[in-house]
Enzyme design. Structure first.
Site, PDB file in Angstrom:
ATOM      1  N   HIS A   1       0.849  -1.201   0.000  1.00 56.27           N
ATOM      2  CA  HIS A   1       0.000   0.000   0.000  1.00 56.27           C
ATOM      3  C   HIS A   1       0.876   1.239   0.000  1.00 56.27           C
ATOM      4  O   HIS A   1       2.085   1.157   0.221  1.00 56.27           O
ATOM      5  CB  HIS A   1      -0.883   0.019   1.264  1.00 56.27           C
ATOM      6  CG  HIS A   1      -0.082   0.166   2.527  1.00 56.27           C
ATOM      7  ND1 HIS A   1       0.620  -0.882   3.099  1.00 56.27           N
ATOM      8  CD2 HIS A   1       0.180   1.241   3.318  1.00 56.27           C
ATOM      9  CE1 HIS A   1       1.250  -0.465   4.179  1.00 56.27           C
ATOM     10  NE2 HIS A   1       1.008   0.822   4.337  1.00 56.27           N
TER      11      HIS A   1
ATOM     12  N   ASP B   1       0.894   5.144   1.973  1.00 63.41           N
ATOM     13  CA  ASP B   1       0.267   5.812   3.111  1.00 63.41           C
ATOM     14  C   ASP B   1      -0.429   7.079   2.599  1.00 63.41           C
ATOM     15  O   ASP B   1       0.171   7.846   1.847  1.00 63.41           O
ATOM     16  CB  ASP B   1       1.323   6.184   4.172  1.00 63.41           C
ATOM     17  CG  ASP B   1       1.948   4.942   4.811  1.00 63.41           C
ATOM     18  OD1 ASP B   1       1.372   3.844   4.696  1.00 63.41           O
ATOM     19  OD2 ASP B   1       3.029   5.082   5.424  1.00 63.41           O
TER      20      ASP B   1
ATOM     21  N   HIS C   1       4.799   0.108  -0.099  1.00 62.28           N
ATOM     22  CA  HIS C   1       5.599  -0.714   0.809  1.00 62.28           C
ATOM     23  C   HIS C   1       4.723  -1.812   1.393  1.00 62.28           C
ATOM     24  O   HIS C   1       3.488  -1.778   1.270  1.00 62.28           O
ATOM     25  CB  HIS C   1       6.231   0.159   1.900  1.00 62.28           C
ATOM     26  CG  HIS C   1       5.237   1.008   2.652  1.00 62.28           C
ATOM     27  ND1 HIS C   1       4.658   2.149   2.128  1.00 62.28           N
ATOM     28  CD2 HIS C   1       4.692   0.865   3.893  1.00 62.28           C
ATOM     29  CE1 HIS C   1       3.820   2.671   3.005  1.00 62.28           C
ATOM     30  NE2 HIS C   1       3.806   1.904   4.087  1.00 62.28           N
TER      31      HIS C   1
ATOM     32  N   ARG D   1       8.192  -8.862  15.127  1.00 61.82           N
ATOM     33  CA  ARG D   1       8.543  -7.485  14.753  1.00 61.82           C
ATOM     34  C   ARG D   1       7.568  -6.534  15.438  1.00 61.82           C
ATOM     35  O   ARG D   1       6.356  -6.796  15.490  1.00 61.82           O
ATOM     36  CB  ARG D   1       8.433  -7.344  13.232  1.00 61.82           C
ATOM     37  CG  ARG D   1       8.614  -5.914  12.714  1.00 61.82           C
ATOM     38  CD  ARG D   1       8.537  -5.891  11.180  1.00 61.82           C
ATOM     39  NE  ARG D   1       8.410  -4.553  10.672  1.00 61.82           N
ATOM     40  CZ  ARG D   1       9.420  -3.757  10.366  1.00 61.82           C
ATOM     41  NH1 ARG D   1      10.676  -4.186  10.514  1.00 61.82           N
ATOM     42  NH2 ARG D   1       9.221  -2.538   9.908  1.00 61.82           N
TER      43      ARG D   1
END
Ligand SMILES: C=C1C[C@]23C[C@@]1(O)CC[C@H]2[C@@]12CC[C@H](O)[C@@](C)(C(=O)O1)[C@H]2[C@@H]3C(=O)O
Ligand SMILES: O=C(O)CCC(=O)C(=O)O
Ligand SMILES: [Fe+2]
Length: 335
Positions: free
Chosen positions: A208, A210, A265, A275
């Site tokens: 996507h 941002d 990204h 993570r």
């Protein structure tokens, strides 16, 4: 439900016991490029930032000025929250749009190997449901956000200087505004041991861009983040827990009339380590008109139709993660 790269498999862990719908996927990745690194304390920072935003829409920042203490306190509180039983965490959900969410991302059917807390920056949350010591969590989130907002302001002023835009707060005033519609997100991608055994890929957060102006991301030392290069290949970003990673958002692409690139990204889950990432999405006030700055037009036409952040945000929430959201707002060039 979640995408794996090879055969079907059933994934289970303490809080993640569900069967995933596995689809064959090929993940091409590139290793010949590397990400620009900007030292905010150096005089060439503004030039490097502009170049990075044009080429990648992405860069890494060192000497960022955010105290390590603010970062590690938030990381430790966030890990504490995510290690609570699911029933406790769900008291802070569902994310409509703010709160605790697990596996489902946004309102339109996107899923990923991730759980998260999505908060707005105006502190309108009911922190009393955020973990065992909600008051402490609130203080830690607030002090982290004010440090990161300061860095966002510094970077956006360097952008304006690098682009020779007057006044130099042309971009930064939007995220510093009391009405700024900024968002803060903490993502937790649990390790998925089954992946380690099979050498497969699992989407943590699908590809996507941002929608906001700028995103400032900090993660622990676990890999997973990838950015899309101009040739369509994916570049894996080596994690660096002491640095920040900066994304150009759709709104900054529009305000620079397409000179800056809003970077696509995604995050792949890790087979061995979990993570944890914290992202500050700097957004303008809802009523703000998002349009190219006149000084960047130089007699050229705007590539975009006029819209407010309110209109863009509404359209965003009606879209899927991977959609090209700016597509609806592009002007068809007259020939
Ligand atoms: C699928 C969606 C999740 C998202 C809203 C959307 O409909 C499309 C954009 C998504 C995104 C990506 C960047 C940020 O993480 C986010 C908070 C945002 O502003 O846009 C998310 C939205 C979300 O998770 O609610
Ligand atoms: O978690 C990450 O590292 C990135 C997630 C992301 O891109 C997002 O939340 O918009
Ligand atoms: Fe993102």
């Amino acid at each position: 439900m979640v995408l794996l790269s090879k055969a079907s498999s059933s994934v289970s862990s303490e809080q993640y016991s569900y069967t995933s719908n596995c689809m064959p996927t090929t993940f091409s990745s590139s290793s010949s490029s590397s990400v620009p690194i900007v030292d905010l304390s150096k005089p060439d920072a503004k030039t490097l930032i502009v170049k990075a935003c044009e080429e990648f829409g992405f860069f890494k920042v060192i000497n960022h000025g955010v105290p390590m203490e603010a970062i590690s306190q938030l990381e430790s509180e966030a890990f504490k929250f995510f290690s609570l039983p699911l029933t406790e965490k769900e008291k802070a959900g569902p994310p409509n749009p703010f709160g605790y969410g697990s596996k489902r991302i946004g309102p339109n059917g996107d899923v990923g190997w991730v759980e998260y807390l999505l908060l707005n920056t105006k502190q309108e949350h009911n922190f009393s449901v955020l973990g065992k010591n909600p008051e402490k969590f609130r203080c830690i989130v607030n002090s982290y956000m004010s440090c990161v907002r300061k860095m966002a302001c510094e970077i956006l002023e360097l952008v304006a200087e690098g682009l020779k835009i007057q006044p130099k707060n042309a971009f930064s005033k939007l995220v510093m505004d009391k009405q700024s519609d900024s968002v803060f997100r903490v993502n937790h991608y649990p390790a998925c041991p089954e992946l380690a055994m099979k050498g497969e890929n699992l989407i943590g957060f699908g590809e996507h861009t941002d929608p906001q102006i700028i995103s400032l991301l900090r993660s622990n030392n676990t890999s997973g983040l990838q950015i899309s290069l101009r040739d369509g290949s994916w570049l894996s970003i080596p994690p660096d827990h002491s640095s920040f990673f900066i994304n150009v958002g759709d709104s900054l692409q529009v305000m620079t009339n397409g000179r800056f690139r809003s970077v696509r990204h995604r995050v792949l889950a890790n087979g061995v380590k979990s993570r944890l990432s914290m992202i500050y999405f700097g957004g303008p006030p809802l009523s703000e008109k998002i349009a190219p700055l006149p000084s960047l037009m130089k007699g050229k036409e705007s590539l975009y139709k006029e819209f407010t952040w309110f209109e863009y945000k509404n359209s965003t929430y009606g879209s899927r993660l991977a959609d090209n959201r700016l597509g609806h707002f592009e002007r068809i060039a007259a020939s």
